[in-house]
Design a protein around this motif. Structure first.
Motif, mmCIF file in Angstrom:
data_model
loop_
_atom_site.group_PDB
_atom_site.id
_atom_site.type_symbol
_atom_site.label_atom_id
_atom_site.label_comp_id
_atom_site.label_asym_id
_atom_site.label_seq_id
_atom_site.Cartn_x
_atom_site.Cartn_y
_atom_site.Cartn_z
ATOM 1 N N GLY A 65 -33.395 77.482 40.869
ATOM 2 C CA GLY A 65 -32.604 78.412 40.093
ATOM 3 C C GLY A 65 -31.652 77.710 39.153
ATOM 4 O O GLY A 65 -31.458 76.497 39.227
ATOM 5 N N SER A 66 -31.068 78.528 38.264
ATOM 6 C CA SER A 66 -30.096 78.017 37.301
ATOM 7 C C SER A 66 -29.089 79.101 36.972
ATOM 8 O O SER A 66 -29.377 80.294 37.102
ATOM 9 N N ILE A 67 -27.902 78.663 36.524
ATOM 10 C CA ILE A 67 -26.883 79.570 36.008
ATOM 11 C C ILE A 67 -25.970 78.753 35.103
ATOM 12 O O ILE A 67 -25.655 77.605 35.407
ATOM 13 N N PHE A 68 -25.587 79.352 33.978
ATOM 14 C CA PHE A 68 -24.782 78.674 32.964
ATOM 15 C C PHE A 68 -23.539 79.494 32.658
ATOM 16 O O PHE A 68 -23.595 80.723 32.634
ATOM 17 N N CYS A 69 -22.451 78.806 32.354
ATOM 18 C CA CYS A 69 -21.224 79.411 31.856
ATOM 19 C C CYS A 69 -20.901 78.740 30.529
ATOM 20 O O CYS A 69 -20.748 77.507 30.480
ATOM 21 N N VAL A 70 -20.824 79.523 29.466
ATOM 22 C CA VAL A 70 -20.504 78.996 28.136
ATOM 23 C C VAL A 70 -19.407 79.872 27.525
ATOM 24 O O VAL A 70 -19.249 81.032 27.904
ATOM 25 N N PRO A 71 -18.637 79.336 26.567
ATOM 26 C CA PRO A 71 -17.611 80.170 25.946
ATOM 27 C C PRO A 71 -18.208 81.119 24.909
ATOM 28 O O PRO A 71 -19.062 80.730 24.124
ATOM 29 N N LEU A 72 -17.764 82.359 24.942
ATOM 30 C CA LEU A 72 -18.081 83.299 23.869
ATOM 31 C C LEU A 72 -16.964 83.224 22.822
ATOM 32 O O LEU A 72 -17.215 83.227 21.630
ATOM 33 N N ASP A 73 -15.729 83.168 23.328
ATOM 34 C CA ASP A 73 -14.555 82.944 22.484
ATOM 35 C C ASP A 73 -13.496 82.289 23.369
ATOM 36 O O ASP A 73 -13.777 81.932 24.524
ATOM 37 N N GLU A 74 -12.300 82.159 22.879
ATOM 38 C CA GLU A 74 -11.247 81.445 23.604
ATOM 39 C C GLU A 74 -10.955 82.041 24.986
ATOM 40 O O GLU A 74 -10.636 81.330 25.938
ATOM 41 N N HIS A 75 -11.087 83.371 25.114
ATOM 42 C CA HIS A 75 -10.709 84.058 26.348
ATOM 43 C C HIS A 75 -11.896 84.600 27.147
ATOM 44 O O HIS A 75 -11.694 85.122 28.238
ATOM 45 N N THR A 76 -13.095 84.481 26.593
ATOM 46 C CA THR A 76 -14.266 85.114 27.199
ATOM 47 C C THR A 76 -15.368 84.102 27.466
ATOM 48 O O THR A 76 -15.796 83.388 26.559
ATOM 49 N N ALA A 77 -15.828 84.070 28.703
ATOM 50 C CA ALA A 77 -16.970 83.240 29.086
ATOM 51 C C ALA A 77 -18.224 84.100 29.050
ATOM 52 O O ALA A 77 -18.167 85.324 29.212
ATOM 53 N N LYS A 78 -19.357 83.448 28.849
ATOM 54 C CA LYS A 78 -20.639 84.153 28.839
ATOM 55 C C LYS A 78 -21.563 83.513 29.871
ATOM 56 O O LYS A 78 -21.743 82.296 29.886
ATOM 57 N N LEU A 79 -22.124 84.347 30.725
ATOM 58 C CA LEU A 79 -23.102 83.893 31.708
ATOM 59 C C LEU A 79 -24.465 83.853 31.019
ATOM 60 O O LEU A 79 -24.838 84.807 30.348
ATOM 61 N N ARG A 80 -25.179 82.754 31.199
ATOM 62 C CA ARG A 80 -26.501 82.619 30.565
ATOM 63 C C ARG A 80 -27.482 81.970 31.535
ATOM 64 O O ARG A 80 -27.098 81.276 32.472
ATOM 65 N N LEU A 81 -28.758 82.175 31.257
ATOM 66 C CA LEU A 81 -29.875 81.509 31.946
ATOM 67 C C LEU A 81 -29.761 81.562 33.466
ATOM 68 O O LEU A 81 -30.026 80.591 34.163
ATOM 69 N N PHE A 82 -29.415 82.750 33.985
ATOM 70 C CA PHE A 82 -29.341 82.973 35.429
ATOM 71 C C PHE A 82 -30.757 83.274 35.919
ATOM 72 O O PHE A 82 -31.358 84.273 35.541
ATOM 73 N N LEU A 83 -31.261 82.398 36.759
ATOM 74 C CA LEU A 83 -32.615 82.559 37.301
ATOM 75 C C LEU A 83 -32.620 82.085 38.739
ATOM 76 O O LEU A 83 -32.071 81.022 39.057
#
Length: 158
Positions: A65-83
Motif C-alpha cells: 500500500g501507499s499514502i501521500f500527504c502533499v500541500p494544497l496551500d499553506e494551511h491545507t494538506a492533500k491526501l494522494r495515492l492512497f492504495l
C-alpha cells in the motif's frame, strides 16, 4: 506490517500497482496509470520534506500500500495515492495508514486536509466517513474511460 518512507525505486511498483488494481476493479483505462506516474514523478522531483511525506506499507519486504500527504496551500494538506491492495485489507491497515498521514499533517501545522476520490471506491469512502471526514461535494464526470461520480472530502486538523 511496517510503514516506511518512499524511495525512487518504489515507482517501479507503485505506478503499475495503481494502474492494474483500478483497471481490474473499476475498468479504468491507461490514463489513470499515467496520472499516477505524473503525481509520483512530481513528488519525487519537487518534494519538500518539511511539508510532504509518503509512506509505503509493506509486509515481509513486499509493498502492499501507499499514502501521500502533499500541500494544497499553506494551511491545507492533500491526501494522494492512497492504495491498499485487496490481499492486505480487512486488518485495519487502511485506518492505520489514514491515521498516520493525518497525524503527520496535523503535526506539521496544517489546519485541514482534503482528498479527491470516486464514489465507486466504497470501502475508502466508508473509511473516510467513519474517521471524521466530511463529503464536501459530489458530481458526475467521465474520467479514465468510465462514467464516475467524483467526490471531494475534507477533515479539520485543528
Amino acid at each position: 506490517m511496517t510503514f516506511r518512507d518512499i524511495v525512487p525505486s518504489d515507482a517501479d511498483w507503485l505506478v503499475p500497482a495503481h494502474a492494474v488494481h483500478y483497471a481490474r476493479e473499476e475498468g479504468f483505462d491507461d490514463t489513470f496509470g499515467a496520472l499516477v506516474a505524473d503525481i509520483l514523478a512530481a513528488f519525487l522531483r519537487e518534494r519538500d520534506p518539511d511539508r510532504e511525506r509518503a509512506w509505503i506499507a509493506e509486509e515481509d519486504g513486499r509493498p502492499l500500500g501507499s499514502i501521500f500527504c502533499v500541500p494544497l496551500d499553506e494551511h491545507t494538506a492533500k491526501l494522494r495515492l492512497f492504495l491498499l491492495l485487496p490481499e492486505a485489507r480487512g486488518r485495519g491497515l487502511g485506518r492505520q495508514m489514514l491515521a498516520l498521514c493525518t497525524e503527520w499533517a496535523r503535526a506539521r501545522g496544517y489546519a485541514r486536509m482534503v482528498l479527491w476520490t470516486h464514489e465507486s471506491h466504497r470501502a475508502a469512502c466508508a473509511l473516510y466517513a467513519r474517521t471524521g471526514w466530511s463529503l464536501e461535494s459530489s458530481k458526475p464526470v467521465h474520467s479514465f474511460g468510465q462514467d464516475l461520480v467524483e467526490q471531494h472530502w475534507s477533515i479539520a486538523l485543528r
